[in-house]
Write a protein that holds these residues in place. Sequence first.
Motif, mmCIF file in Angstrom:
data_model
loop_
_atom_site.group_PDB
_atom_site.id
_atom_site.type_symbol
_atom_site.label_atom_id
_atom_site.label_comp_id
_atom_site.label_asym_id
_atom_site.label_seq_id
_atom_site.Cartn_x
_atom_site.Cartn_y
_atom_site.Cartn_z
ATOM 1 N N GLY A 162 0.762 -1.241 0.000
ATOM 2 C CA GLY A 162 0.000 0.000 0.000
ATOM 3 C C GLY A 162 0.794 1.293 0.000
ATOM 4 N N ALA A 163 2.109 1.221 -0.125
ATOM 5 C CA ALA A 163 2.927 2.444 -0.146
ATOM 6 C C ALA A 163 3.356 2.753 -1.574
ATOM 7 C CB ALA A 163 4.147 2.277 0.743
ATOM 8 N N ASN A 164 3.921 3.932 -1.770
ATOM 9 C CA ASN A 164 4.545 4.308 -3.037
ATOM 10 C C ASN A 164 6.057 4.218 -2.894
ATOM 11 O OD1 ASN A 164 2.063 5.007 -4.310
ATOM 12 N ND2 ASN A 164 2.082 6.975 -3.243
ATOM 13 N N SER A 165 6.747 3.985 -3.985
ATOM 14 C CA SER A 165 8.211 3.868 -3.921
ATOM 15 C C SER A 165 8.850 5.149 -3.392
ATOM 16 C CB SER A 165 8.786 3.528 -5.298
ATOM 17 O OG SER A 165 8.404 4.499 -6.246
ATOM 18 N N SER A 166 8.223 6.296 -3.646
ATOM 19 C CA SER A 166 8.773 7.571 -3.187
ATOM 20 C C SER A 166 8.760 7.693 -1.667
ATOM 21 C CB SER A 166 8.000 8.740 -3.796
ATOM 22 O OG SER A 166 6.631 8.654 -3.453
ATOM 23 N N ASP A 167 7.951 6.861 -0.996
ATOM 24 C CA ASP A 167 7.870 6.909 0.466
ATOM 25 C C ASP A 167 9.040 6.190 1.130
ATOM 26 O OD1 ASP A 167 5.297 8.163 0.426
ATOM 27 O OD2 ASP A 167 4.425 6.214 -0.046
ATOM 28 N N LEU A 168 9.774 5.401 0.364
ATOM 29 C CA LEU A 168 10.759 4.508 0.961
ATOM 30 C C LEU A 168 12.190 5.008 0.878
ATOM 31 C CD1 LEU A 168 9.187 1.196 -0.305
ATOM 32 C CD2 LEU A 168 9.034 2.163 1.972
ATOM 33 N N ASN A 169 12.456 5.973 -0.012
ATOM 34 C CA ASN A 169 13.816 6.497 -0.196
ATOM 35 C C ASN A 169 14.791 5.361 -0.443
ATOM 36 O OD1 ASN A 169 12.894 9.117 0.065
ATOM 37 N ND2 ASN A 169 13.212 9.166 2.263
ATOM 38 N N ASP A 170 15.756 5.154 0.448
ATOM 39 C CA ASP A 170 16.797 4.153 0.217
ATOM 40 C C ASP A 170 16.487 2.794 0.834
ATOM 41 O OD1 ASP A 170 18.332 6.131 -1.045
ATOM 42 O OD2 ASP A 170 19.132 6.816 0.876
#
Length: 195
Positions: free
Chosen positions: A63-71
């Motif tokens: 349920g998250a976006n890749s931009s939420d995860l950083n590294d």
Amino acid sequence: KNVKVIPTVVNHEKYLSKSDNNHHPKFTIGWIGSPSTARHIQVAKEALIKICSDSNVQFLVIGANSSDLNDIPAKIIPWLEETENSNLSKFDVGIMPLPDTPWERGKCGFKIIQYMASSIPVIASPVGINNHIVDHGINGFLAKDSSEWIKYIEILKNDSELRISMGLAGQKKVKEKYSLSNIAPKISMLLEKIR
């Protein structure tokens, strides 16, 4: 004086129990939520990067976006109601990192309840209601900093029997305190009293 608190509940019967049939080659850390709360994963960022450097560990995010995860290395799975339970059953441990802020202290701990309903042990930040849902050392762990996140993930990674016992303890707690079938009659009784 006449205040009653009704907890967040789930229909625990719809959740799949973690079983030996659900094991995957890699130890799987999991998180479920929405893009609006995925920023909270950053609280455990240092621990997740370190733990996931092991090729036998993976981090699944529903349920998250890749931009939420950083590294943070993660496999992102879109949230869909029809696949939610089967995807949760892939987790070996469910996490709920939170910053200690007024807004987050008011959160209901829904993802912890979902993990526990699925008999998955949890690791959560000791913020707000998390302190009441998670019985530290019984159905999961409360991690206050990166070193504790690493410590508790490693403990669960290396002890499958502990994962099973914590998962079952969490499932029992959900059935008793956070299940629709248990809480709905109590709500009904309260409403009857105020008619």
